[in-house]
Motif scaffolding. Structure first.
Motif, PDB file in Angstrom:
ATOM      1  N   PHE A 346     -10.328   9.294  -0.327  1.00  0.00           N
ATOM      2  CA  PHE A 346     -11.038   8.029  -0.110  1.00  0.00           C
ATOM      3  C   PHE A 346     -10.110   6.828  -0.279  1.00  0.00           C
ATOM      4  CE2 PHE A 346     -13.656   4.463  -1.629  1.00  0.00           C
ATOM      5  CZ  PHE A 346     -14.571   4.376  -0.583  1.00  0.00           C
ATOM      6  N   MET A 347      -9.157   6.924  -1.214  1.00  0.00           N
ATOM      7  CA  MET A 347      -8.357   5.756  -1.585  1.00  0.00           C
ATOM      8  C   MET A 347      -7.000   5.664  -0.905  1.00  0.00           C
ATOM      9  SD  MET A 347     -10.239   4.045  -3.673  1.00  0.00           S
ATOM     10  CE  MET A 347      -9.016   2.875  -4.263  1.00  0.00           C
ATOM     11  N   LYS A 348      -6.480   6.759  -0.363  1.00  0.00           N
ATOM     12  CA  LYS A 348      -5.079   6.766   0.067  1.00  0.00           C
ATOM     13  C   LYS A 348      -4.771   5.773   1.177  1.00  0.00           C
ATOM     14  CE  LYS A 348      -5.629  10.784   3.131  1.00  0.00           C
ATOM     15  NZ  LYS A 348      -5.231  12.193   3.330  1.00  0.00           N
ATOM     16  N   ASP A 349      -5.767   5.456   2.026  1.00  0.00           N
ATOM     17  CA  ASP A 349      -5.544   4.487   3.098  1.00  0.00           C
ATOM     18  C   ASP A 349      -5.953   3.078   2.701  1.00  0.00           C
ATOM     19  OD1 ASP A 349      -4.660   6.518   4.798  1.00  0.00           O
ATOM     20  OD2 ASP A 349      -6.702   6.991   5.433  1.00  0.00           O
ATOM     21  N   LYS A 350      -6.425   2.919   1.466  1.00  0.00           N
ATOM     22  CA  LYS A 350      -6.927   1.613   1.024  1.00  0.00           C
ATOM     23  C   LYS A 350      -6.046   0.960  -0.032  1.00  0.00           C
ATOM     24  CE  LYS A 350     -11.742   2.952   1.925  1.00  0.00           C
ATOM     25  NZ  LYS A 350     -11.389   4.226   2.562  1.00  0.00           N
ATOM     26  N   VAL A 351      -5.166   1.731  -0.671  1.00  0.00           N
ATOM     27  CA  VAL A 351      -4.287   1.175  -1.695  1.00  0.00           C
ATOM     28  C   VAL A 351      -2.843   1.582  -1.406  1.00  0.00           C
ATOM     29  CG1 VAL A 351      -6.062   1.126  -3.485  1.00  0.00           C
ATOM     30  CG2 VAL A 351      -4.669   3.177  -3.195  1.00  0.00           C
ATOM     31  N   ASN A 352      -1.940   0.743  -1.801  1.00  0.00           N
ATOM     32  CA  ASN A 352      -0.517   1.007  -1.590  1.00  0.00           C
ATOM     33  C   ASN A 352       0.087   1.579  -2.877  1.00  0.00           C
ATOM     34  OD1 ASN A 352       2.040   1.101  -0.487  1.00  0.00           O
ATOM     35  ND2 ASN A 352       2.472  -1.076  -0.882  1.00  0.00           N
ATOM     36  N   ILE A 353      -0.221   2.842  -3.131  1.00  0.00           N
ATOM     37  CA  ILE A 353       0.248   3.532  -4.341  1.00  0.00           C
ATOM     38  C   ILE A 353       0.858   4.860  -3.935  1.00  0.00           C
ATOM     39  CG2 ILE A 353      -0.431   4.521  -6.571  1.00  0.00           C
ATOM     40  CD1 ILE A 353      -2.777   2.629  -6.653  1.00  0.00           C
ATOM     41  N   LYS A 354       1.929   5.244  -4.582  1.00  0.00           N
ATOM     42  CA  LYS A 354       2.554   6.525  -4.296  1.00  0.00           C
ATOM     43  C   LYS A 354       1.557   7.659  -4.522  1.00  0.00           C
ATOM     44  CE  LYS A 354       7.316   5.178  -5.399  1.00  0.00           C
ATOM     45  NZ  LYS A 354       8.493   5.467  -6.261  1.00  0.00           N
ATOM     46  N   SER A 355       1.685   8.711  -3.729  1.00  0.00           N
ATOM     47  CA  SER A 355       0.702   9.791  -3.762  1.00  0.00           C
ATOM     48  C   SER A 355       0.606  10.452  -5.143  1.00  0.00           C
ATOM     49  CB  SER A 355       1.037  10.839  -2.700  1.00  0.00           C
ATOM     50  OG  SER A 355       2.340  11.366  -2.918  1.00  0.00           O
ATOM     51  N   LYS A 356       1.753  10.665  -5.810  1.00  0.00           N
ATOM     52  CA  LYS A 356       1.725  11.292  -7.130  1.00  0.00           C
ATOM     53  C   LYS A 356       1.053  10.392  -8.161  1.00  0.00           C
ATOM     54  CE  LYS A 356       5.592  14.514  -6.718  1.00  0.00           C
ATOM     55  NZ  LYS A 356       6.872  14.976  -7.299  1.00  0.00           N
ATOM     56  N   THR A 357       1.309   9.089  -8.069  1.00  0.00           N
ATOM     57  CA  THR A 357       0.673   8.144  -8.987  1.00  0.00           C
ATOM     58  C   THR A 357      -0.830   8.115  -8.762  1.00  0.00           C
ATOM     59  OG1 THR A 357       2.673   6.775  -8.989  1.00  0.00           O
ATOM     60  CG2 THR A 357       0.628   5.748  -9.774  1.00  0.00           C
ATOM     61  N   LEU A 358      -1.234   8.100  -7.492  1.00  0.00           N
ATOM     62  CA  LEU A 358      -2.656   8.097  -7.148  1.00  0.00           C
ATOM     63  C   LEU A 358      -3.326   9.373  -7.653  1.00  0.00           C
ATOM     64  CD1 LEU A 358      -5.100   6.856  -5.741  1.00  0.00           C
ATOM     65  CD2 LEU A 358      -4.291   7.868  -3.593  1.00  0.00           C
ATOM     66  N   MET A 359      -2.626  10.491  -7.529  1.00  0.00           N
ATOM     67  CA  MET A 359      -3.164  11.767  -7.990  1.00  0.00           C
ATOM     68  C   MET A 359      -3.439  11.724  -9.495  1.00  0.00           C
ATOM     69  SD  MET A 359      -1.408  15.535  -7.654  1.00  0.00           S
ATOM     70  CE  MET A 359       0.060  15.006  -8.566  1.00  0.00           C
ATOM     71  N   ILE A 360      -2.504  11.203 -10.261  1.00  0.00           N
ATOM     72  CA  ILE A 360      -2.665  11.129 -11.720  1.00  0.00           C
ATOM     73  C   ILE A 360      -3.785  10.157 -12.091  1.00  0.00           C
ATOM     74  CG2 ILE A 360      -1.547  10.453 -13.868  1.00  0.00           C
ATOM     75  CD1 ILE A 360       1.102  11.442 -12.616  1.00  0.00           C
ATOM     76  N   LEU A 361      -3.806   8.982 -11.427  1.00  0.00           N
ATOM     77  CA  LEU A 361      -4.841   7.996 -11.720  1.00  0.00           C
ATOM     78  C   LEU A 361      -6.231   8.541 -11.388  1.00  0.00           C
ATOM     79  CD1 LEU A 361      -3.154   4.702 -10.424  1.00  0.00           C
ATOM     80  CD2 LEU A 361      -3.546   5.384 -12.804  1.00  0.00           C
ATOM     81  N   ALA A 362      -6.328   9.251 -10.266  1.00  0.00           N
ATOM     82  CA  ALA A 362      -7.616   9.822  -9.860  1.00  0.00           C
ATOM     83  C   ALA A 362      -8.082  10.871 -10.861  1.00  0.00           C
ATOM     84  CB  ALA A 362      -7.504  10.422  -8.467  1.00  0.00           C
TER      85      ALA A 362
END
Length: 480
Positions: A346-362
């Motif tokens: 849901f978020m990967k195309d809406k925020v400019n965050i590295k995939s690994k960082t997004l994975m941890i935050l999620a």
């Protein structure tokens, strides 16, 4: 005894024949490259043997659901056997097969993406929210029991036990699937299967009389079978939680021909486990009133513990202890993993965050609320798990109906259970304490109105589809 054995045979035949029929309706491409290869990333998209995929899927969808839920459902008497067998074969197996195979066809897509594609973006937003809420509730509900048991058997406090379990959850959510889940789940799966088979064999030779089939409601409190049984026994019949877990394994399937074994087969296995524990619950305490009294005094974990010890001796006690600790944890960790994957999608195309960082935050975004919810009453959480669970299951069945209509296939295989679950969920929402808590008769009328509206929309979609011809099938790279 005869009913119990016949029901197990029917579930096996359901896999062999109805599962094969569902596979033909879906129409597999055995030689088509699957996402496990086309998107192989060493993290989520990793080819796995079919037996391992089946074992992981079984643990993902099962945990203590087909044990605790079946024991609670046993309060209604042998009518629970009917729901487990029929529900598993024509509803749960269909639900799980289509959720897994449609995910595979759409490049390993998560359930909300399938909803958007087949039912529209507005329902997708609703589904995103409900799915994540469901998995947070599951993670919380399934971890409280093991933490309490650990604290009662060891010097470790309840809070420390929770911290240890949730630390494992976070690791399981962010590490490659073949590093933790792929290695330890086969062992845990063996415990689940050995536990169930041992109880079944011991029960058959125990000399106790397993009740024969009847449609009479034997619940000591007199609460209605419809629709409460359909929510009480979800794992083992049909469960929306499964469609949130299937994408985890759809990303590891090597060939489409393995889908029936992995998805439909795991559902049938779970149905057999639920059948065994429902039979044990009905039999072991002298009827449903005795079971109700025992559940009131020692809870579902105590019931499972007593049945296991008295049927299997000290070995049974060890199996029960391992089961009550390990099995819910193996559901909680994949609940966290799949919710992490949904949030990422849901978020990967809406925020400019590295995939690994997004994975941890999620992972922490769902892990933290689940941790705090796990400190409140288990029975309160479980009511809301059942409530949201069957809503998700109903939506997934309508996704399958939309797919089958769009590609001019035999849509009734999903349409009939979708209508059934629509009626059940509608009445439950109106009647249950966690819903609107309306009188039963009023809830039946309200549920019937909702059912008729949805049925008319279904007929409209059928008539519309009869005027449209769609050739071909969706490619697996739709969401690449």
């Amino acid at each position: 005894m005869v009913t119990f054995i016949v029901c197990i045979v029917l579930l096996i035949f359901g896999y062999m024949f109805y599962g094969k029929f569902i596979e033909r309706v879906f129409e597999i491409y055995p030689n088509k490259e699957t996402p496990a290869y086309s998107k192989q990333d060493g993290m989520d998209f990793v080819p796995m043997p079919a037996w391992k995929g089946w074992m992981i899927q079984l643990l993902n969808i099962a945990g203590l659901g087909p044990i605790f839920g079946a024991v609670a459902g046993a309060l209604y008497g042998p009518v629970a056997f009917i729901w487990i067998v029929v529900g598993c074969i024509v509803a749960g197996g269909v639900h799980d097969y289509f959720s897994g195979m449609l995910s595979l066809r759409h490049g390993g897509a998560q359930f909300p993406k399938l909803v958007q594609h087949y039912l529209g973006k507005y329902i997708r937003v609703f589904t995103d929210i409900v799915s994540v809420v469901l998995m947070v509730l599951v993670a919380a509900a399934f971890v409280a029991g093991p933490a309490q048991l650990i604290s009662s058997k060891t010097p470790i406090s309840f809070i420390v036990a929770l911290i240890i379990i949730f630390a494992y959850f976070i690791l399981a959510a962010i590490l490659p699937i073949n590093k933790v889940i792929g290695r330890i789940y086969p062992i845990f799966g063996a415990i689940l299967i050995i536990m169930a088979v041992s109880v079944a064999v011991a029960l058959i030779f125990s000399g106790k009389e397993i009740p024969e089939i009847t449609v009479q409601n034997l619940h000591p409190s007199g609460i209605p079978v419809w629709p409460l049984l359909m929510v009480t026994i979800s794992c083992g019949a049909i469960s929306g939680f499964h469609c949130t877990q299937s994408p985890i394994i759809s990303r590891t399937v090597k060939h489409e021909s393995e889908g029936r074994k992995v998805f439909y087969g795991a559902m049938i296995a779970e149905g057999i486990i639920a059948l065994i524990w429902a039979a044990a619950g009905m039999t072991f305490f002298g009827g449903t009133e005795g079971l109700a009294s025992k559940l009131q005094s020692v809870g579902p974990a105590g019931v499972v513990d007593q049945i296991s010890i008295q049927l299997l001796g000290p070995v049974g006690g060890i199996l029960a202890l391992l089961g009550v600790i390990i099995l819910p944890i193996t559901t909680g960790d994949t609940a966290l993993r799949s919710s992490r994957m949904i949030i990422e999608d849901f978020m990967k195309d809406k925020v400019n965050i590295k995939s690994k960082t997004l994975m941890i935050l999620a992972s922490f975004a769902v892990g933290i609320p689940a941790f705090f919810l796990s400190t409140i009453d288990y029975t309160f959480l479980w009511r809301y798990v059942g409530f949201t669970n069957q809503i998700v299951a109903t939506v997934m069945l309508w996704v399958a109906v939309s797919y089958l209509l769009r590609y001019n296939k035999s849509h009734l295989v999903a349409g009939i259970p979708a209508l059934f679950m629509t009626g059940a969920v509608s009445v439950y929402v109106l009647y249950a304490p966690e819903g609107l808590s309306l009188p039963y008769q009023t809830s039946i009328i309200g549920g019937a109105i909702v059912f008729v509206i949805i049925a008319l929309l279904y007929v409209r979609a059928i008539l519309k589809q009869n005027n449209t011809t769609v050739i071909g099938q969706p490619t697996q790279d739709l969401y690449s």
